[in-house]
Design a protein around this motif. Structure first.
Motif, PDB file in Angstrom:
ATOM      1  N   ARG A  70      45.002  10.526 -13.587  1.00  0.00           N
ATOM      2  CA  ARG A  70      44.232  11.636 -14.142  1.00  0.00           C
ATOM      3  C   ARG A  70      44.697  12.972 -13.554  1.00  0.00           C
ATOM      4  N   TYR A  71      45.267  12.912 -12.357  1.00  0.00           N
ATOM      5  CA  TYR A  71      45.632  14.130 -11.616  1.00  0.00           C
ATOM      6  C   TYR A  71      47.025  14.628 -12.000  1.00  0.00           C
ATOM      7  N   SER A  72      47.992  13.722 -12.005  1.00  0.00           N
ATOM      8  CA  SER A  72      49.367  14.134 -12.302  1.00  0.00           C
ATOM      9  C   SER A  72      50.206  12.928 -12.674  1.00  0.00           C
ATOM     10  N   GLY A  73      51.350  13.228 -13.297  1.00  0.00           N
ATOM     11  CA  GLY A  73      52.272  12.150 -13.617  1.00  0.00           C
ATOM     12  C   GLY A  73      52.861  12.282 -15.009  1.00  0.00           C
ATOM     13  N   ILE A  74      53.700  11.333 -15.361  1.00  0.00           N
ATOM     14  CA  ILE A  74      54.395  11.352 -16.649  1.00  0.00           C
ATOM     15  C   ILE A  74      53.419  11.251 -17.804  1.00  0.00           C
ATOM     16  N   ARG A  75      52.371  10.436 -17.645  1.00  0.00           N
ATOM     17  CA  ARG A  75      51.416  10.308 -18.745  1.00  0.00           C
ATOM     18  C   ARG A  75      50.766  11.648 -19.070  1.00  0.00           C
ATOM     19  N   SER A  76      50.398  12.404 -18.028  1.00  0.00           N
ATOM     20  CA  SER A  76      49.818  13.723 -18.262  1.00  0.00           C
ATOM     21  C   SER A  76      50.838  14.652 -18.927  1.00  0.00           C
ATOM     22  N   LEU A  77      52.101  14.571 -18.471  1.00  0.00           N
ATOM     23  CA  LEU A  77      53.148  15.420 -19.054  1.00  0.00           C
ATOM     24  C   LEU A  77      53.322  15.135 -20.537  1.00  0.00           C
ATOM     25  N   ILE A  78      53.338  13.867 -20.905  1.00  0.00           N
ATOM     26  CA  ILE A  78      53.544  13.480 -22.312  1.00  0.00           C
ATOM     27  C   ILE A  78      52.346  13.859 -23.180  1.00  0.00           C
ATOM     28  N   THR A  79      51.156  13.637 -22.655  1.00  0.00           N
ATOM     29  CA  THR A  79      49.952  13.854 -23.473  1.00  0.00           C
ATOM     30  C   THR A  79      49.456  15.292 -23.484  1.00  0.00           C
ATOM     31  N   THR A  80      49.741  16.050 -22.410  1.00  0.00           N
ATOM     32  CA  THR A  80      49.216  17.418 -22.338  1.00  0.00           C
ATOM     33  C   THR A  80      50.291  18.487 -22.205  1.00  0.00           C
ATOM     34  N   GLY A  81      51.526  18.082 -21.885  1.00  0.00           N
ATOM     35  CA  GLY A  81      52.587  19.057 -21.653  1.00  0.00           C
ATOM     36  C   GLY A  81      52.620  19.575 -20.230  1.00  0.00           C
ATOM     37  N   SER A 145      52.769  26.774 -12.399  1.00  0.00           N
ATOM     38  CA  SER A 145      53.234  26.040 -13.581  1.00  0.00           C
ATOM     39  C   SER A 145      54.755  26.101 -13.678  1.00  0.00           C
ATOM     40  N   MET A 146      55.399  25.046 -13.190  1.00  0.00           N
ATOM     41  CA  MET A 146      56.860  24.993 -13.170  1.00  0.00           C
ATOM     42  C   MET A 146      57.416  24.848 -14.581  1.00  0.00           C
ATOM     43  N   PRO A 147      58.504  25.557 -14.902  1.00  0.00           N
ATOM     44  CA  PRO A 147      59.112  25.443 -16.228  1.00  0.00           C
ATOM     45  C   PRO A 147      59.463  23.998 -16.572  1.00  0.00           C
ATOM     46  N   VAL A 148      59.401  23.673 -17.838  1.00  0.00           N
ATOM     47  CA  VAL A 148      59.725  22.369 -18.419  1.00  0.00           C
ATOM     48  C   VAL A 148      58.597  21.363 -18.217  1.00  0.00           C
ATOM     49  N   VAL A 149      58.052  21.270 -17.012  1.00  0.00           N
ATOM     50  CA  VAL A 149      56.987  20.286 -16.776  1.00  0.00           C
ATOM     51  C   VAL A 149      55.602  20.918 -16.889  1.00  0.00           C
ATOM     52  N   LEU A 161      53.967  31.690 -16.427  1.00  0.00           N
ATOM     53  CA  LEU A 161      54.511  30.509 -15.770  1.00  0.00           C
ATOM     54  C   LEU A 161      54.672  30.786 -14.279  1.00  0.00           C
ATOM     55  N   ASP A 162      55.335  29.867 -13.617  1.00  0.00           N
ATOM     56  CA  ASP A 162      55.572  29.851 -12.174  1.00  0.00           C
ATOM     57  C   ASP A 162      55.982  31.223 -11.616  1.00  0.00           C
ATOM     58  N   GLY A 163      55.214  31.681 -10.626  1.00  0.00           N
ATOM     59  CA  GLY A 163      55.512  32.979 -10.029  1.00  0.00           C
ATOM     60  C   GLY A 163      56.860  33.049  -9.345  1.00  0.00           C
ATOM     61  N   GLY A 164      57.423  31.884  -8.981  1.00  0.00           N
ATOM     62  CA  GLY A 164      58.728  31.877  -8.341  1.00  0.00           C
ATOM     63  C   GLY A 164      59.837  32.381  -9.235  1.00  0.00           C
ATOM     64  N   ASN A 250      62.751  17.701   3.173  1.00  0.00           N
ATOM     65  CA  ASN A 250      63.223  16.514   2.455  1.00  0.00           C
ATOM     66  C   ASN A 250      62.088  15.770   1.753  1.00  0.00           C
ATOM     67  N   VAL A 251      61.340  16.501   0.951  1.00  0.00           N
ATOM     68  CA  VAL A 251      60.253  15.898   0.189  1.00  0.00           C
ATOM     69  C   VAL A 251      60.353  16.364  -1.255  1.00  0.00           C
ATOM     70  N   SER A 252      60.071  15.482  -2.181  1.00  0.00           N
ATOM     71  CA  SER A 252      60.082  15.836  -3.599  1.00  0.00           C
ATOM     72  C   SER A 252      58.969  16.833  -3.891  1.00  0.00           C
ATOM     73  N   ARG A 253      59.255  17.757  -4.785  1.00  0.00           N
ATOM     74  CA  ARG A 253      58.239  18.737  -5.184  1.00  0.00           C
ATOM     75  C   ARG A 253      57.003  18.070  -5.765  1.00  0.00           C
ATOM     76  N   THR A 254      57.176  16.887  -6.348  1.00  0.00           N
ATOM     77  CA  THR A 254      56.066  16.213  -7.026  1.00  0.00           C
ATOM     78  C   THR A 254      55.802  14.821  -6.444  1.00  0.00           C
ATOM     79  N   THR A 255      56.038  14.636  -5.148  1.00  0.00           N
ATOM     80  CA  THR A 255      55.860  13.312  -4.555  1.00  0.00           C
ATOM     81  C   THR A 255      54.435  12.778  -4.764  1.00  0.00           C
ATOM     82  N   HIS A 256      54.349  11.467  -4.945  1.00  0.00           N
ATOM     83  CA  HIS A 256      53.054  10.791  -5.057  1.00  0.00           C
ATOM     84  C   HIS A 256      52.783   9.943  -3.821  1.00  0.00           C
TER      85      HIS A 256
END
Length: 297
Positions: A70-81, A145-149, A161-164, A250-256
C-alpha cells in the motif's frame, strides 16, 4: 553584535535520506534547532520532522511500511503512476498511522522551505511551509516526486516534480534569504562528483511530454558539481558546517529492506555524535552570533 540567522540545508537522495534523519534526530536530542531550513526531495520529506520535533518518526514509518504494497512498489507505480502511493504515503500515514504533529510544526518559529521543479517553465519553486493545510503534504510529495516513477503533482497552480531537478543543494538560496551561517547535510561522500545522469537514454522517451525535465536532467551533473564547490567554499570560510557520509552509503533510493534503512540511519547518528562538540563550537563561534530563535545546549 548583530544577530545572524542560522539555517540548515538538506539534500535529497531517496533512502539515502535516512542518513539525514539520523543526524537530525541527534540534533533534536541535543536541543539544537536553527532559524530556518530548506529541504529537497527526501530532504524535506524526512526533514519536516525536525520542525515538528518528532525524533525517530522518519525511520519508524519507513521501516514499518517498508514491504507494505500500500505504501510503495511496482504495483503502486503501475496502478497510480507513482512508486510511492500518494494517498497512503502522504495522506494516511501522517494522519492515521504515524501522526504528524501539526501543532508543533506550526508553533515552531523555524522557517521551512520545500524545493520543487515546475515542469512547464523549468524553474525552481521554493515554497515556504507555514501551515499543515490541504496542500502541505502535496508540496512535500511534489518535491520528492522523482521523474519517471512519479506523475507531476498539481499544487499551487503549478505542475511540479522533484526539487533536485532545479536545486539539489539549495545553499545559495538560503544565503539569499539572509542565512549567513548554515549546516549542510549531504548524502554523498567526500570527493563524489556527478558525471552523467544514469539512465537518461531510457528516461527520454518516457519524459517526451516534459522536455524541460529532460533538459534539467542533462544539466544536472554540471549544476550539482558547481553546488558542491559552493559548499566547499563556504565551509572553508567558516560559514558552513558540512555533514558528508564518511563512507559511501551504498543504499538504493527505493530500498524495501528495513535493515538497510537502519544501517544508513545509524551511520548518520554515529557521525553526528562524533562531531557534536565540533558542531556546537561552530554554532557558538565568534565569527557570527547565534540568533534569538536558534538554540544549542
Amino acid at each position: 553584535m548583530a544577530t545572524v540567522k542560522t539555517g540548515i540545508v538538506l539534500e535529497g537522495g531517496g533512502m539515502r535520506g535516512m542518513y539525514t534523519s539520523g543526524i537530525l534526530d541527534v540534533l533534536m536530542e541535543n536541543h539544537i534547532y536553527v532559524d530556518g531550513m530548506v529541504g529537497v526531495s527526501a530532504g524535506i520529506a524526512f526533514g519536516c520532522n525536525y520542525k515538528s520535533r518528532q525524533i525517530g518518526r522518519a525511520l519508524r514509518y519507513n521501516v514499518r511500511f517498508a514491504r507494505d504494497k500500500r505504501y510503495s512498489g511496482i504495483r503502486s507505480l503501475i496502478t497510480t503512476g507513482n512508486y510511492y502511493n500518494a494517498h497512503f504515503a502522504y495522506k494516511l500515514v501522517p494522519t492515521h498511522y504515524d501522526v504528524f504533529d501539526y501543532n508543533a510544526f506550526e508553533d515552531s518559529p523555524m522557517e521551512c522551505f520545500a524545493v520543487c521543479f515546475d515542469v512547464n517553465n523549468g524553474e525552481g519553486v521554493y515554497q515556504r511551509l507555514t501551515r499543515v493545510d490541504n496542500d502541505f503534504f502535496d508540496w512535500i510529495r511534489a518535491s520528492a516526486s522523482m521523474p519517471v516513477v512519479s506523475t507531476p503533482v498539481e499544487v499551487g497552480g503549478r505542475l511540479l516534480l522533484d526539487g533536485g531537478l532545479a536545486d539539489s543543494i539549495p545553499l545559495e538560496f538560503m544565503m539569499s534569504k539572509g542565512y549567513e551561517r548554515n549546516i549542510v547535510i549531504l548524502t554523498r561522500e567526500d570527493g563524489f562528483r556527478k558525471t552523467t545522469e544514469h539512465g537518461l537514454w531510457l528516461m527520454k522517451p518516457l519524459l517526451r511530454k516534459w522536455p524541460l525535465v529532460i533538459e534539467a536532467l542533462k544539466k544536472r551533473p554540471a549544476h550539482y558539481n558547481q553546488q558542491l564547490q559552493l559548499v566547499r567554499e563556504q565551509e572553508r570560510k567558516g560559514t558552513a558546517f558540512v555533514f558528508r557520509p564518511a563512507k559511501p552509503l551504498n543504499v538504493s533510493r527505493t530500498t524495501h529492506d528495513p535493515a538497510e534503512m537502519n544501517r544508513v540511519y545509524q551511520q548518520g547518528r554515529d557521525e553526528a555524535l562524533q562531531r557534536l562538540d565540533e558542531l556546537k563550537a561552530f554554532l557558538a563561534s565568534d565569527t557570527v552570533s547565534p540568533s534569538d530563535t536558534a538554540s544549542h545546549e
